[in-house]
Design an enzyme around this catalytic site. Structure first.
Site, mmCIF file in Angstrom:
data_model
loop_
_atom_site.group_PDB
_atom_site.id
_atom_site.type_symbol
_atom_site.label_atom_id
_atom_site.label_comp_id
_atom_site.label_asym_id
_atom_site.label_seq_id
_atom_site.Cartn_x
_atom_site.Cartn_y
_atom_site.Cartn_z
ATOM 1 N N ALA A 73 5.862 41.856 70.715
ATOM 2 C CA ALA A 73 4.600 41.018 70.365
ATOM 3 C C ALA A 73 4.890 41.326 68.851
ATOM 4 O O ALA A 73 5.270 41.670 67.533
ATOM 5 C CB ALA A 73 3.632 42.481 70.708
ATOM 6 N N GLY A 112 7.064 44.275 73.135
ATOM 7 C CA GLY A 112 6.898 42.579 73.959
ATOM 8 C C GLY A 112 7.602 42.375 74.086
ATOM 9 O O GLY A 112 8.248 41.433 75.389
ATOM 10 N N GLU A 115 10.220 43.835 77.224
ATOM 11 C CA GLU A 115 9.076 43.175 78.625
ATOM 12 C C GLU A 115 9.692 41.861 79.155
ATOM 13 O O GLU A 115 9.160 41.998 80.353
ATOM 14 C CB GLU A 115 7.924 43.895 78.337
ATOM 15 C CG GLU A 115 6.956 45.488 77.910
ATOM 16 C CD GLU A 115 5.442 45.542 77.777
ATOM 17 O OE1 GLU A 115 5.512 45.237 76.386
ATOM 18 O OE2 GLU A 115 5.554 46.333 78.518
HETATM 19 N N1 CAA Z 1 5.347 41.207 64.384
HETATM 20 C C1 CAA Z 1 4.863 40.747 63.197
HETATM 21 N N2 CAA Z 1 6.230 40.232 62.400
HETATM 22 C C2 CAA Z 1 7.374 41.622 62.261
HETATM 23 C C3 CAA Z 1 7.466 41.366 63.203
HETATM 24 C C4 CAA Z 1 6.676 42.159 64.890
HETATM 25 N N3 CAA Z 1 7.417 42.616 65.973
HETATM 26 N N4 CAA Z 1 8.791 42.825 63.232
HETATM 27 C C5 CAA Z 1 10.147 42.144 61.687
HETATM 28 N N5 CAA Z 1 8.297 41.554 61.550
HETATM 29 C C6 CAA Z 1 8.855 41.103 60.219
HETATM 30 C C7 CAA Z 1 8.611 41.933 59.155
HETATM 31 O O1 CAA Z 1 7.240 42.428 58.974
HETATM 32 C C8 CAA Z 1 9.174 41.358 57.910
HETATM 33 O O2 CAA Z 1 8.650 40.272 57.408
HETATM 34 P P1 CAA Z 1 8.036 40.390 56.168
HETATM 35 O O3 CAA Z 1 9.644 39.072 55.543
HETATM 36 O O4 CAA Z 1 7.019 39.604 55.772
HETATM 37 O O5 CAA Z 1 8.110 41.095 55.038
HETATM 38 C C9 CAA Z 1 10.180 40.153 58.864
HETATM 39 O O6 CAA Z 1 9.310 40.669 60.011
HETATM 40 C C10 CAA Z 1 11.592 40.939 58.835
HETATM 41 O O7 CAA Z 1 11.261 42.327 59.050
HETATM 42 P P2 CAA Z 1 12.639 43.750 58.993
HETATM 43 O O8 CAA Z 1 12.560 43.193 57.045
HETATM 44 O O9 CAA Z 1 12.199 44.546 59.427
HETATM 45 O O10 CAA Z 1 13.924 42.788 59.104
HETATM 46 P P3 CAA Z 1 15.025 43.746 59.898
HETATM 47 O O11 CAA Z 1 15.797 42.967 60.031
HETATM 48 O O12 CAA Z 1 15.304 44.892 59.019
HETATM 49 O O13 CAA Z 1 14.238 44.493 60.828
HETATM 50 C C11 CAA Z 1 13.554 44.022 63.458
HETATM 51 C C12 CAA Z 1 14.178 43.696 61.873
HETATM 52 C C13 CAA Z 1 14.275 45.649 63.771
HETATM 53 C C14 CAA Z 1 13.138 43.906 64.682
HETATM 54 C C15 CAA Z 1 12.261 45.181 62.790
HETATM 55 O O14 CAA Z 1 11.306 44.610 61.941
HETATM 56 C C16 CAA Z 1 11.317 46.252 63.710
HETATM 57 O O15 CAA Z 1 12.042 47.263 63.962
HETATM 58 N N6 CAA Z 1 10.302 45.892 63.843
HETATM 59 C C17 CAA Z 1 9.102 45.729 65.012
HETATM 60 C C18 CAA Z 1 9.669 45.601 66.110
HETATM 61 C C19 CAA Z 1 8.718 46.496 67.167
HETATM 62 O O16 CAA Z 1 7.938 47.267 67.256
HETATM 63 N N7 CAA Z 1 8.365 45.731 68.068
HETATM 64 C C20 CAA Z 1 7.073 45.846 69.291
HETATM 65 C C21 CAA Z 1 5.945 45.315 68.740
HETATM 66 S S1 CAA Z 1 4.748 46.627 70.063
HETATM 67 C C22 CAA Z 1 5.183 45.600 71.495
HETATM 68 O O17 CAA Z 1 5.739 44.840 71.429
HETATM 69 C C23 CAA Z 1 4.543 46.227 72.325
HETATM 70 C C24 CAA Z 1 2.908 45.596 73.004
HETATM 71 O O18 CAA Z 1 2.595 44.758 74.125
HETATM 72 C C25 CAA Z 1 2.195 45.072 72.437
#
Ligand code: CAA
Length: 711
Positions: A73, A112, A115
């Site tokens: 998400a 998400g 999911e």
């Molecule tokens: N939402 C918004 N922005 C996100 C994001 C997300 N889920 N995941 C990453 N970003 C953004 C980061 O903030 C970053 O932004 P900036 O360049 O402006 O700083 C950009 O995307 C790149 O991210 P990374 O620097 O972390 O890139 P990476 O290649 O090292 O890693 C990744 C990529 C593995 C996807 C890592 O970003 C990550 O783990 N993201 C989070 C994933 C996560 O936790 N997802 C679950 C969200 S909760 C959900 O989905 C459940 C629900 O029902 C609400």
């Protein structure tokens, strides 16, 4: 389903529909990580509607453009009013699709994003893909059916492992546990997905019926669950993560998948998800997530600053820090020369490194081939001349200005032009070290935290002469070696240790007045620190602080404290865990701190010498004084520009000192605690003690007046 205009904030089309033969392809293209924003959700529903209405499309395929499948998400939308369609609505729409939908997964399918894939009828992964539900790391639980569908596919036990750890699994493991239906090697996810979707249609034709039922309609391995599973997990959580809110709700939600029909389980999951969403822990963990990324963007450092290439590295000094730093480079695939004039020290370091890697291999986290590969990258040498060709040299010698300046004089004479010369000093003046060279623009501090191969923080200390290129290269290197690099200015202790020092002084003052080290540590661990102040001192080694204090006294530093009971313990050879005794005693081979009557009598003697009659100290006093003094010091650090932003301080304490991540970081927590309350207490302690430590920072007073911390 009616859907809003499928555009994202940038006005682009994040989701498109196009037919390839008999397969309708839905493509999500929302850089950088295809986060499921409102635009993506609306686009998915619109594209799905288009695919379902397309008579020539017998099956649908969901793929993502760019480097990854949907990584979850859009976290930036959390805390705002939910905008339709919601993720559960999108998932329900997919689940009910009248045509088989295949998800082709590359990169990371997280939260998400996974999911959504779970609501498809068939999942194919490319070999490098990783799949996981990391919501727990954000203080949440999967709130769009993840806790209900995953157990139906992989069984409740494995589902609990995945959802409670938040760690992703690789494609092969996903196949083995039934999370994906196939692993397909292909150049693009589109190619893999089209092949899989075609095969599905062929299977359906051969079978003469629909071969796929949505996960929500399957019971799979959900029956026959060990009835003690959930009680066991709850007991483990109570012991291991007593502070955390969402893991307990995760167990409740997965239990609902076993005990309730799908629709009721999903409703229960939703209610539990909303509880997590409303919890302050969610806000803290999400702040911590973005803090880690924000600190990489150094204010004032031009983004186009050219970078130097770091191919070959060297570490000078094969003590504990040097050994750990060498491992950091080898872990990232960088060749490293480990230099020390003592061949015994080199032999000890090499043996330690091998032992560490082999332990990791025994835990299954490295293969023996990888162990040998990393060992081959580390070349021990007694000759300093050998570092001449390195692109980066990190000095990790004895913590003494004379020693460090001598090393830098030699490095200046030996190293090639353009080499970056870094010191791992934790307290000494970077500029004084740089002045021992003819190239202060190439000198900076790289302050690793012990154990260097484990702790994620790297303070990147900019000296007065450090060039933009050198700073930018060091920040990029931090990322390459998996560290959270935070740029800081040059001052005694930099940012992290300077704040720690103030906490330490206050902890010592509290013990002086009558608290015990155990009481101070208990209050801090109850707050959420993994270790109390004195247990941490034992881990770092009492000799380290003792030596630093001696240096400061020798240098005539007016702020150097008079010798205290910690110095007495260090003089007696009680150097902490490594000698089996420090502030606590340790039984052979154990890390459990045990109270020691010898220490109690040293403390009592110290109080007598100072003419103090001990009093009962309230836990609340310990909490307030240890933590508020840190906030005041952090504000002073910002006043002086040694740290650029509050978020830098938060990241430093989160990644270097075990500040509880669910509290968001020191200053994020301060905002929640109440800035007025903190400032009032600081002023009260300033009046009570007259100590410069409690002199209120003007910035703290401004924050208190405004009621919040800007930026
Ligand atoms: N939402 C918004 N922005 C996100 C994001 C997300 N889920 N995941 C990453 N970003 C953004 C980061 O903030 C970053 O932004 P900036 O360049 O402006 O700083 C950009 O995307 C790149 O991210 P990374 O620097 O972390 O890139 P990476 O290649 O090292 O890693 C990744 C990529 C593995 C996807 C890592 O970003 C990550 O783990 N993201 C989070 C994933 C996560 O936790 N997802 C679950 C969200 S909760 C959900 O989905 C459940 C629900 O029902 C609400």
């Amino acid at each position: 389903m009616a859907s809003p205009a499928p555009t994202d904030a940038a006005g682009g089309l994040p989701v498109t529909y196009e037919r390839h033969g008999r397969i309708g392809v839905i493509t999500v293209d929302h850089p950088p990580v295809n986060a499921v924003s409102q635009g993506v959700r609306g686009g998915l529903v619109a594209a799905l509607d288009e695919g379902l209405a397309d008579l020539a499309a017998e099956a649908l395929l969901l793929v993502c453009a760019g480097r990854t499948f949907m990584a979850g998400a859009d976290i930036r939308e959390f805390g705002k009013a939910p905008a339709p369609p919601t993720l559960p609505e999108v998932v329900a729409w997919l689940d009910a699709a009248g045509k088989p939908v295949t998800a082709a997964i590359h990169g990371t399918a997280l939260g998400g994003g996974l999911e959504i894939a779970l609501a498809c009828h068939f999942r194919v992964a490319l070999p490098g893909a990783r799949l996981g539900l990391p919501e727990v790391k954000l203080g949440l639980l999967p709130g769009a059916g993840g806790t209900q569908r995953l157990p139906r596919l992989v069984g409740p036990e494995k589902a609990l492992d995945m959802i409670l750890s938040g760690d992703p699994v690789g494609a092969e493991e996903a196949l083995a546990i039934g999370l994906v239906d196939a692993v397909e090697d292909a150049d693009t996810p589109l190619e893999a997905g089209l092949r899989a979707a075609e095969r599905l249609l062929d299977r359906r034709r051969l079978a003469g019926r629909d071969v796929l039922v949505p996960v929500s309609a399957r019971s799979g391995r959900i029956t026959g669950t060990d009835p003690a599973l959930f009680a066991r997990r709850r007991a483990e959580l109570a012991a291991k993560t007593p502070h955390l809110f969402s893991p307990h709700r995760i167990v409740d939600a997965v239990e609902a998948a076993v005990t309730l029909p799908f629709a009721d389980g999903t409703a229960r999951e939703r209610a539990l998800f909303l509880e997590c969403m409303a919890s302050p822990q969610r806000a803290g963990l999400i702040h911590a997530f973005f803090a880690e990324r924000e600190v990489a963007k150094v204010p004032g450092l031009p983004t186009e600053a050219p970078l130097r290439t770091i191919g070959r590295t060297a570490v000078v000094g094969a003590g504990t820090m040097g050994t750990g730093i060498a491992m950091c480079f080898a872990n990232a695939g960088l060749p490293v020369l480990l230099q020390d004039s003592s061949t015994d020290a080199l032999a000890r370091a090499t043996a330690t490194i091998r032992r560490n890697y082999e332990t990791t291999a025994r835990k299954g986290r490295l293969t023996m081939e990888q162990v040998e590969g990393r060992m081959a990258l580390i070349r021990p040498t007694p000759s300093l001349d050998d570092v001449a060709g390195a692109d980066l040299v990190v000095e990790a010698a004895f913590e003494s200005m004379d020693v460090k300046r001598a090393v830098f004089r030699s490095l200046d004479a030996i190293c090639k032009p353009g080499a970056i010369l870094a010191t791992n000093t934790s307290t000494l003046d970077i500029d004084a070290i740089a002045q021992a060279t003819t190239r202060p623009d190439d000198v900076l501090g790289l302050h690793f935290f012990s154990p260097a191969q484990v702790m994620r923080l790297l303070e990147v200390v900019r000296g007065a002469g450090t060039s933009d290129t050198v700073l930018a290269t060091a920040m990029a290197l931090a990322r390459k070696i998996g560290k959270v690099g935070v740029a800081v200015g040059n001052c005694h202790g930099f940012v992290g240790n300077r704040i720690l020092h103030q906490r330490g002084c206050e902890a010592m003052a509290l013990v002086g007045e009558g608290a015990s080290p155990q009481q101070v540590d208990r209050v801090l661990t109850e707050f959420g620190f993994p270790l109390g102040h004195f247990a941490m001192t034992d881990l770092a080694g009492l000799d380290v602080g003792w030596r630093i204090r001696q240096e400061r006294r020798k240098a005539g530093d007016p702020e150097a404290e008079a010798p205290d009971w910690l110095d007495v313990l260090a003089e007696r050879g009680r150097h902490g865990q490594k000698t089996g005794a420090g502030v606590y005693r340790y039984e052979a081979g154990s890390r459990v701190p045990l109270p020691d009557p010898e220490v109690d009598s040293v403390i009592a003697e110290d109080r007598r010498r100072r003419g103090i009659t001990p009093r009962i100290v309230a836990d609340e006093d310990v909490r307030e004084r240890c933590l508020y003094v840190m906030v005041n010091e952090a504000a002073k650090i910002l006043d002086e520009g040694v740290a650029a932003r509050p978020v830098d301080i938060d990241a430093i304490w989160l990644h270097g000192y075990g500040f509880p991540s669910w509290r968001g970081g020191l200053l994020f927590w301060a905002g929640q605690e109440g800035l007025r309350r903190i400032a009032a207490a600081v002023e009260r302690h300033a009046r009570r003690t007259g100590s410069p430590r409690w002199q209120p920072s003007p910035r703290l007073l401004r924050w208190a007046e405004a009621g919040s911390i800007p930026g």
